[in-house]
Write an enzyme that holds these catalytic residues in place. Structure first.
Site, PDB file in Angstrom:
ATOM      1  N   SER A  71       1.915  10.125  -6.116  1.00 21.80           N
ATOM      2  CA  SER A  71       3.202  10.233  -6.980  1.00 21.80           C
ATOM      3  C   SER A  71       2.624  11.019  -8.146  1.00 21.80           C
ATOM      4  CB  SER A  71       3.648   8.826  -7.287  1.00 21.80           C
ATOM      5  OG  SER A  71       3.663   8.107  -6.371  1.00 21.80           O
TER       6      SER A  71
HETATM    7  N1  SAH Z   1       0.722   4.859  -4.328  1.00 20.05           N
HETATM    8  C1  SAH Z   1       0.236   5.894  -3.784  1.00 20.05           C
HETATM    9  C2  SAH Z   1       1.541   6.810  -3.224  1.00 20.05           C
HETATM   10  C3  SAH Z   1       1.497   6.908  -1.744  1.00 20.05           C
HETATM   11  S1  SAH Z   1       3.274   7.397  -1.040  1.00 20.05           S
HETATM   12  C4  SAH Z   1      -0.696   6.856  -4.435  1.00 20.05           C
HETATM   13  O1  SAH Z   1      -0.904   6.386  -5.575  1.00 20.05           O
HETATM   14  O2  SAH Z   1      -1.121   7.842  -3.967  1.00 20.05           O
HETATM   15  C5  SAH Z   1       3.803   5.855  -0.336  1.00 20.05           C
HETATM   16  C6  SAH Z   1       2.844   5.209   0.529  1.00 20.05           C
HETATM   17  O3  SAH Z   1       3.742   4.193   1.007  1.00 20.05           O
HETATM   18  C7  SAH Z   1       2.741   6.249   1.875  1.00 20.05           C
HETATM   19  O4  SAH Z   1       0.971   6.440   2.010  1.00 20.05           O
HETATM   20  C8  SAH Z   1       3.022   5.369   3.239  1.00 20.05           C
HETATM   21  O5  SAH Z   1       2.434   5.380   4.297  1.00 20.05           O
HETATM   22  C9  SAH Z   1       3.299   4.015   2.551  1.00 20.05           C
HETATM   23  N2  SAH Z   1       4.107   3.061   3.216  1.00 20.05           N
HETATM   24  C10 SAH Z   1       5.595   3.257   3.552  1.00 20.05           C
HETATM   25  N3  SAH Z   1       6.078   2.179   4.029  1.00 20.05           N
HETATM   26  C11 SAH Z   1       5.111   1.207   4.088  1.00 20.05           C
HETATM   27  C12 SAH Z   1       5.016  -0.325   4.130  1.00 20.05           C
HETATM   28  N4  SAH Z   1       6.098  -0.967   4.998  1.00 20.05           N
HETATM   29  N5  SAH Z   1       3.815  -1.228   4.071  1.00 20.05           N
HETATM   30  C13 SAH Z   1       2.736  -0.291   3.501  1.00 20.05           C
HETATM   31  N6  SAH Z   1       2.711   0.842   3.127  1.00 20.05           N
HETATM   32  C14 SAH Z   1       3.924   1.608   3.358  1.00 20.05           C
END
Ligand code: SAH
Length: 221
Positions: A71
């Site tokens: 993000s």
């Molecule tokens: N917080 C992260 C942002 C990652 S983007 C950072 O700091 O880098 C969002 C993430 O959510 C992705 O890696 C995606 O695979 C995950 N995601 C999406 N749906 C999900 C679910 N149902 N359970 C767990 N993770 C999920």
């Protein structure tokens, strides 16, 4: 092992560059000094691919592979600040570990962080990274965030970094009395960043911003 020089960074990844990012977040309205300090202290260049390290302290989202993104720092700061507004939550649950960056920020601000990622490769990579960088109060696991992590709940804070179409009941039920949940909610047409509070067994909801997150998907990958 990640040695001290690599952690501190050189040139485009140095502490000076991080301080510039913090100044920018301050200009954009982030006020919580503890949050700003956590962002300054966190080597974001070690949470992205080496090829992107020179852009790690720009205030932008960056790709982390598997169609996912780390993000934008402003959004990380805004969500974290909203989570901490009533004081420091004891246990925070994050859905969507991704690179592990948001979890690392939380680890410096709250006693216990729990984080769930559904993509096995990203979950493993983030686990290793968080361990090597010494964020020992984070527990990360592979799983479907729609189920939450009931055995460690209820949580005083829950933060979603992927957007469900509607707020998942299962997660609401793991929110402690007085707790706060911050989540992007909505579909392709647009998402709202919501702050939900559980007060006297009811829910209070407030829209913080318009945002654009990757979708929250069910099941593992
Ligand atoms: N917080 C992260 C942002 C990652 S983007 C950072 O700091 O880098 C969002 C993430 O959510 C992705 O890696 C995606 O695979 C995950 N995601 C999406 N749906 C999900 C679910 N149902 N359970 C767990 N993770 C999920």
């Amino acid at each position: 092992m990640i040695d001290e020089l690599k952690r501190r960074g050189i040139g485009m990844t140095s502490e000076r560059t991080r301080t510039r990012l913090v100044e920018r977040l301050r200009e954009r309205g982030i006020r919580n000094e503890a949050v700003l300090e956590a962002i300054r202290a966190t080597p974001r260049h070690l949470f992205v691919d080496e090829a992107l390290a020179s852009r790690a302290y720009d205030d932008t989202a960056l790709p982390i592979g598997h169609g996912q993104t780390i993000s934008q720092p402003y959004v990380v700061a805004r969500m974290t600040e909203a989570l901490l507004l009533d004081g420091v939550p004891e246990r925070v649950l994050e859905i969507g570990t991704g690179s592990g960056y948001q979890a690392a920020i939380l680890a410096q601000l709250v006693p216990e962080v729990y984080t769930i990622e559904r993509i096995a490769f990203l979950a493993r990579q983030a686990q290793r990274r968080l361990r090597e960088l010494g964020y020992h109060n984070v527990r990360a696991r592979l799983g479907d965030g729609y189920e939450g992590w009931a055995s460690h709940g209820p949580f005083q804070g829950i933060l979603l970094t992927a957007a469900p179409k509607t707020l998942p009941e299962s997660l609401i039920s793991q929110l402690a009395e007085g707790g706060r949940l911050v989540a992007p909610v909505g579909g392709r047409a647009g998402q709202e960043l919501l702050l939900v509070r559980r007060i006297n067994d009811g829910l209070q909801q407030q829209v913080l911003d318009q945002v654009s997150f990757v979708p929250m998907l069910g099941g593992l990958s």
